[in-house]
Design a protein around this motif. Sequence first.
Motif, PDB file in Angstrom:
ATOM      1  N   TYR A  86       0.822  -1.203   0.000  1.00  0.00           N
ATOM      2  CA  TYR A  86       0.000   0.000   0.000  1.00  0.00           C
ATOM      3  C   TYR A  86       0.862   1.260   0.000  1.00  0.00           C
ATOM      4  O   TYR A  86       0.515   2.266  -0.644  1.00  0.00           O
ATOM      5  CB  TYR A  86      -0.935   0.009   1.211  1.00  0.00           C
ATOM      6  N   ILE A  87       1.976   1.210   0.725  1.00  0.00           N
ATOM      7  CA  ILE A  87       2.891   2.356   0.716  1.00  0.00           C
ATOM      8  C   ILE A  87       3.470   2.543  -0.685  1.00  0.00           C
ATOM      9  O   ILE A  87       3.571   3.666  -1.195  1.00  0.00           O
ATOM     10  CB  ILE A  87       4.012   2.147   1.747  1.00  0.00           C
ATOM     11  N   GLN A  88       3.824   1.451  -1.328  1.00  0.00           N
ATOM     12  CA  GLN A  88       4.331   1.523  -2.697  1.00  0.00           C
ATOM     13  C   GLN A  88       3.279   2.078  -3.643  1.00  0.00           C
ATOM     14  O   GLN A  88       3.593   2.870  -4.543  1.00  0.00           O
ATOM     15  CB  GLN A  88       4.777   0.130  -3.151  1.00  0.00           C
ATOM     16  N   ALA A  89       2.013   1.678  -3.432  1.00  0.00           N
ATOM     17  CA  ALA A  89       0.935   2.166  -4.289  1.00  0.00           C
ATOM     18  C   ALA A  89       0.764   3.680  -4.141  1.00  0.00           C
ATOM     19  O   ALA A  89       0.591   4.398  -5.134  1.00  0.00           O
ATOM     20  CB  ALA A  89      -0.369   1.445  -3.954  1.00  0.00           C
ATOM     21  N   LEU A  90       0.818   4.179  -2.910  1.00  0.00           N
ATOM     22  CA  LEU A  90       0.701   5.623  -2.701  1.00  0.00           C
ATOM     23  C   LEU A  90       1.834   6.368  -3.390  1.00  0.00           C
ATOM     24  O   LEU A  90       1.612   7.396  -4.045  1.00  0.00           O
ATOM     25  CB  LEU A  90       0.698   5.932  -1.203  1.00  0.00           C
ATOM     26  N   ALA A  91       3.050   5.856  -3.247  1.00  0.00           N
ATOM     27  CA  ALA A  91       4.196   6.506  -3.885  1.00  0.00           C
ATOM     28  C   ALA A  91       4.058   6.494  -5.402  1.00  0.00           C
ATOM     29  O   ALA A  91       4.373   7.486  -6.079  1.00  0.00           O
ATOM     30  CB  ALA A  91       5.487   5.816  -3.455  1.00  0.00           C
ATOM     31  N   ALA A  92       3.571   5.378  -5.951  1.00  0.00           N
ATOM     32  CA  ALA A  92       3.408   5.273  -7.399  1.00  0.00           C
ATOM     33  C   ALA A  92       2.368   6.250  -7.921  1.00  0.00           C
ATOM     34  O   ALA A  92       2.437   6.685  -9.083  1.00  0.00           O
ATOM     35  CB  ALA A  92       3.012   3.841  -7.771  1.00  0.00           C
ATOM     36  N   GLU A  93       1.416   6.607  -7.084  1.00  0.00           N
ATOM     37  CA  GLU A  93       0.371   7.552  -7.475  1.00  0.00           C
ATOM     38  C   GLU A  93       0.786   9.002  -7.244  1.00  0.00           C
ATOM     39  O   GLU A  93      -0.009   9.922  -7.453  1.00  0.00           O
ATOM     40  CB  GLU A  93      -0.917   7.235  -6.703  1.00  0.00           C
ATOM     41  N   GLY A  94       2.026   9.216  -6.801  1.00  0.00           N
ATOM     42  CA  GLY A  94       2.554  10.571  -6.690  1.00  0.00           C
ATOM     43  C   GLY A  94       2.526  11.177  -5.310  1.00  0.00           C
ATOM     44  O   GLY A  94       2.917  12.341  -5.143  1.00  0.00           O
ATOM     45  N   PHE A  95       2.082  10.420  -4.322  1.00  0.00           N
ATOM     46  CA  PHE A  95       2.084  10.941  -2.957  1.00  0.00           C
ATOM     47  C   PHE A  95       3.489  10.818  -2.367  1.00  0.00           C
ATOM     48  O   PHE A  95       4.205   9.854  -2.633  1.00  0.00           O
ATOM     49  CB  PHE A  95       1.085  10.178  -2.084  1.00  0.00           C
TER      50      PHE A  95
END
Length: 382
Positions: free
Chosen positions: A83-92
């Motif tokens: 989930y942390i990786q997903a947030l980073a991938a979305e630009g957060f």
Amino acid sequence: MDTRTGLPVVGMVGGGQLARMTHQAAIALGQSLRVLAQSPDDGAALVAADVQIGEHTDLDALREFAKSCDVVTFDHEHVPSAYIQALAAEGFTVHPGAEALQFAQDKLLMRTRLTELGFPAPRWRTVEGLDDLVNFGDEAGWPVIAKATRGGYDGRGVFPLADADAAAALVATGTPLIVEERVRLVRELAVLVARSPFGQVGAYPVVETVQRDGICVEVLAPAPDLDEELAVAAQELAIGVAQQLGVVGLLAVELFQTADGLLVNELAMRPHNSGHWTIEGARTSQFEQHLRAVLDYPLGETALAAPAVAMANLLGGEPGDMSLDERLHHLFAEDPGIKVHLYGKQVRPGRKIGHVTALGTDMTSVRARAARAARWLREGQW
């Protein structure tokens, strides 16, 4: 940015005491700390103005939370790495990132990586079956210490094993494990360091941590009678770990001091119990330092504010005949210099509900004052 202040918004996932004390530090910096709490009764949710109720295991809740933050950080290590990786991938912007935080989430990953990097550690082994554990015990000598690879804290997930029979009973539970030798300790130490995205690092003085039943009960700053050369080596070790793992924010490195030197015990990538003394006892508290680091501000001074600082954790006791409020009245009359921090938790025996800090010129004196204050608040007895 908060349109009302023109200052950045930090979001902290988790609403416990670490978020509560980070919120206090954020106020002085003019920032608006957002908190993702599981319940309106969580310690931080009781005091912060900007609270979202949701689960850290819900990606949609995390995504919605992050939308209103300039940077997202954590008061625990339990957010799924994916989930942390997903947030980073979305630009957060998320600090620490999943690539670093995984080493505080999984003890097998931590031990493997630190061993690869050459950092000192107890002898250890992966446990894939009972034979691994028994063979290690026979080689290293019983008793040994088995650890759950994920989820342990405050003594949970740590299993002293006296012999092969105890090992068999633990393996039968199916808990993923590593096993370590039981280290012959001089004492336990901790080093808190902060690292910014720019790469600036700041290290606090080395402290001694005193454990009882797997729970830290005292922190002494600076660690009494610690050789200066060994203190510098401990700080350099912690800085090296932060740099090599790419940590952004705070990193607590828990250490074993042995007759032969230092061994890395555990890592935490967030404000940490071993640094609560810094609120009054250092020029910059660990909570302000964490905010500075994740926002890429220049870091603050880490020097002691007094020659000796002692922090004692306050564990819940039996209710007794006197309320906690009444005990506070008596404590402040008895020792006006004691600083008390309560976390807004319901009192239960053995539960960590706050801490007290004493400052002075003599460690023996401040340690006695802190322990006395904690006992009074817990038991209603001097």
